[in-house]
Design a protein around this motif. Structure first.
Motif, PDB file in Angstrom:
ATOM      1  N   SER A  20       0.834  -1.200   0.000  1.00  0.00           N
ATOM      2  CA  SER A  20       0.000   0.000   0.000  1.00  0.00           C
ATOM      3  C   SER A  20       0.869   1.249   0.000  1.00  0.00           C
ATOM      4  O   SER A  20       2.040   1.212   0.377  1.00  0.00           O
ATOM      5  N   ILE A  57       0.623   3.889   1.892  1.00  0.00           N
ATOM      6  CA  ILE A  57       1.004   4.149   3.283  1.00  0.00           C
ATOM      7  C   ILE A  57       1.317   2.811   3.942  1.00  0.00           C
ATOM      8  O   ILE A  57       0.493   1.899   3.951  1.00  0.00           O
ATOM      9  N   ASP A  91       3.436   2.906   9.398  1.00  0.00           N
ATOM     10  CA  ASP A  91       3.444   4.371   9.384  1.00  0.00           C
ATOM     11  C   ASP A  91       2.191   4.860  10.125  1.00  0.00           C
ATOM     12  O   ASP A  91       1.230   5.368   9.538  1.00  0.00           O
ATOM     13  N   THR A  92       2.225   4.714  11.441  1.00  0.00           N
ATOM     14  CA  THR A  92       1.032   4.933  12.262  1.00  0.00           C
ATOM     15  C   THR A  92       0.515   6.357  12.184  1.00  0.00           C
ATOM     16  O   THR A  92      -0.698   6.586  12.122  1.00  0.00           O
ATOM     17  N   TRP A  93       1.411   7.341  12.165  1.00  0.00           N
ATOM     18  CA  TRP A  93       0.956   8.732  12.149  1.00  0.00           C
ATOM     19  C   TRP A  93       0.260   9.089  10.842  1.00  0.00           C
ATOM     20  O   TRP A  93      -0.747   9.809  10.838  1.00  0.00           O
ATOM     21  N   ALA A  94       0.763   8.575   9.726  1.00  0.00           N
ATOM     22  CA  ALA A  94       0.096   8.839   8.449  1.00  0.00           C
ATOM     23  C   ALA A  94      -1.285   8.190   8.412  1.00  0.00           C
ATOM     24  O   ALA A  94      -2.267   8.796   7.953  1.00  0.00           O
ATOM     25  N   LEU A  95      -1.377   6.966   8.917  1.00  0.00           N
ATOM     26  CA  LEU A  95      -2.664   6.268   8.952  1.00  0.00           C
ATOM     27  C   LEU A  95      -3.643   6.955   9.902  1.00  0.00           C
ATOM     28  O   LEU A  95      -4.833   7.091   9.596  1.00  0.00           O
ATOM     29  N   ALA A 128      -3.603  10.143  10.712  1.00  0.00           N
ATOM     30  CA  ALA A 128      -4.011  11.404  10.088  1.00  0.00           C
ATOM     31  C   ALA A 128      -5.108  11.173   9.057  1.00  0.00           C
ATOM     32  O   ALA A 128      -6.112  11.904   9.023  1.00  0.00           O
ATOM     33  N   LEU A 129      -4.945  10.142   8.230  1.00  0.00           N
ATOM     34  CA  LEU A 129      -5.972   9.841   7.227  1.00  0.00           C
ATOM     35  C   LEU A 129      -7.283   9.447   7.896  1.00  0.00           C
ATOM     36  O   LEU A 129      -8.369   9.863   7.464  1.00  0.00           O
ATOM     37  N   SER A 149     -10.595  11.756   7.556  1.00  0.00           N
ATOM     38  CA  SER A 149     -11.735  11.126   6.885  1.00  0.00           C
ATOM     39  C   SER A 149     -12.992  11.198   7.750  1.00  0.00           C
ATOM     40  O   SER A 149     -14.087  11.501   7.258  1.00  0.00           O
ATOM     41  N   ILE A 165      -4.122   2.552   1.727  1.00  0.00           N
ATOM     42  CA  ILE A 165      -3.865   2.134   3.099  1.00  0.00           C
ATOM     43  C   ILE A 165      -3.853   0.611   3.174  1.00  0.00           C
ATOM     44  O   ILE A 165      -4.479  -0.059   2.353  1.00  0.00           O
ATOM     45  N   CYS A 189      -3.279  -3.266  10.337  1.00  0.00           N
ATOM     46  CA  CYS A 189      -2.147  -2.589  10.971  1.00  0.00           C
ATOM     47  C   CYS A 189      -2.426  -2.466  12.462  1.00  0.00           C
ATOM     48  O   CYS A 189      -3.554  -2.696  12.927  1.00  0.00           O
TER      49      CYS A 189
END
Length: 413
Positions: A14, A16, A20-24, A26-27, A31, A67, A71
């Motif tokens: 994917s 992300i 990559d916990t912070w990116a996930l 944030a999304l 959302s 994504i 995770c």
């Protein structure tokens, strides 16, 4: 094609990465915020509900490989912490003295729906068993899941040594549930169903909301309220204390009851469930601590936000391409079970003169479990029904495994 090439060069499945916990995060929160904004801004989005919009965003993001489907953020944090914390906050307004009669009514339609799930399993098996190897185990697993939830699915998968087909069934189930939740909410707003069923909670929300100008029902219901830093602190302290107490009680009582034999296993499953005790402790506080509960502000808003995050997460594992290419018949199988469940609920509810909201939530509690049913009730403003649907949904955890075993045994699994 380009996406696959790009992801291969990245060395992951994917855009992300799963770690990559912070990116996930944030999304996820962006959302959910976008879904809530749409719900309170546009009438069409209010009818769909922000919860379902968040789920659809997750469905699109996972299927476009933006994504990952699994995770630590989703599996450990949202499922492990956000969901348990949200439940006691949502149950603060549920005084059992006032809603006991509604709980009893919803239990009746829930049991009718459970009978529909069992009937659907036999019908779907009769139509498709020649085309799907190992369908006996799938019938057992989905019976347990569509009366209880994931815990029943896992137990039955182990009981019948389902193997790889369990993964394929999970994929089909996730996509179907997204479509199913969407359909139930559409039914709540359709003139046909409102004409043929009573709907007092829908009417109450419409009457209580001052829908002026571009304001939607969601915006009216979730209007700005007074809340202080102390309220936020007390809400989270209360929720964490309830969950901690529930886990201790479940571990203590579950440890005292041996997990042997049918009767003792049922008692162990019920009294050893943390969700049974979260619900029980929260209900007790709401019922016998009315004065203290009245002093708390913001609990419903915080709890609802946590449920919206959860509904985003349940949309993530639904792989459309995998279902289309690998498990179309399993999707048909689960679809038949869901349709039969809904027919039992709506026909039975009509004959017994149940309200539309009771029927929708009872069917949801069967197929999706207590948390998704509570999320739907809150998203629609049917706050008086949150307690009843949580109770009947939790009861599904107890009977789901046994009915699944009976179905699997009858089919020769």
């Amino acid at each position: 094609m380009f996406a696959s090439f790009f992801l291969e060069n990245l060395g992951r499945e994917s855009l992300i990465a799963a770690d990559d916990t912070w990116a996930l995060l944030a999304l996820l929160v962006v959302s959910v915020a976008f879904a809530i904004w749409l719900e309170q801004r546009y009438a069409w989005a209010s009818k769909i509900s922000g919860a379902i919009i968040a789920l659809l965003i997750a469905l699109a993001a996972s299927n476009l490989s933006v994504i990952p489907t699994s995770c630590a953020l989703y599996d450990d944090i949202i499922w492990g912490y956000a969901v348990p914390l949200g439940i006691p906050l949502l149950l603060l307004q549920c005084n059992m003295k006032k809603i006991w009669r509604e709980t009893g009514r919803m239990m009746v339609i829930f049991l009718i729906g459970a009978a529909g799930t069992v009937a659907g399993a036999f019908i779907a098996y009769g139509l498709l068993h020649s085309y799907i190897p190992g369908l006996e185990a799938v019938a057992a697993m989905m019976t347990g899941s569509y009366i209880g939830g994931g815990v029943n699915f896992a137990a039955l998968a182990n009981e019948f040594n389902a193997g790889e087909i369990a993964g394929a069934a999970t994929v089909a189930d996730n996509l179907l549930m997204a479509l199913y939740f969407f359909a139930l909410l559409l039914f709540a707003g359709m003139k046909f169903f409102r004409k043929h069923f009573t709907h007092p909670h829908i009417d109450a929300v419409a009457e209580s909301g001052d829908l002026k100008g571009a304001q939607t029902q969601a915006a009216a219901y979730w209007s700005r309220k007074d809340i202080s830093l102390k309220d936020i602190a007390m809400d989270f302290a209360y929720a964490a204390a309830v969950v901690f107490a529930a886990k201790l009680i479940a571990a203590l009582i579950g440890g005292l009851i041996p997990d042997t034999g049918v009767a003792l296993h049922m008692l162990h499953t019920f009294f050893g469930s943390e969700y049974v005790w979260i619900t029980t402790v929260a209900m007790a506080c709401a019922t016998w601590g009315e004065k203290q509960v009245a002093k708390l502000s913001g609990a419903q808003e915080i709890g609802t936000y946590l449920i919206y995050m959860f509904l985003f997460v349940i949309g993530v594992p639904a792989s459309i391409s995998k279902i289309i290419h690998e498990t179309p018949l399993l999707l048909a199988f689960t679809g038949i079970m869901v349709v039969v469940n809904m027919l039992f609920c709506f026909v039975g509810g009509k004959l017994l003169r149940f309200d539309l909201e009771d029927i929708i939530l009872a069917s949801n509690a069967n197929i999706g479990g207590p948390t998704t049913a509570a999320g739907m009730a809150i998203s629609q403003g049917w706050s008086a029904l949150v307690g009843p649907v949580m109770l009947v949904g939790t009861f599904g955890y107890v009977i789901g495994t046994y009915l699944g075993i009976l179905v699997g045994g009858a089919l020769g699994a």
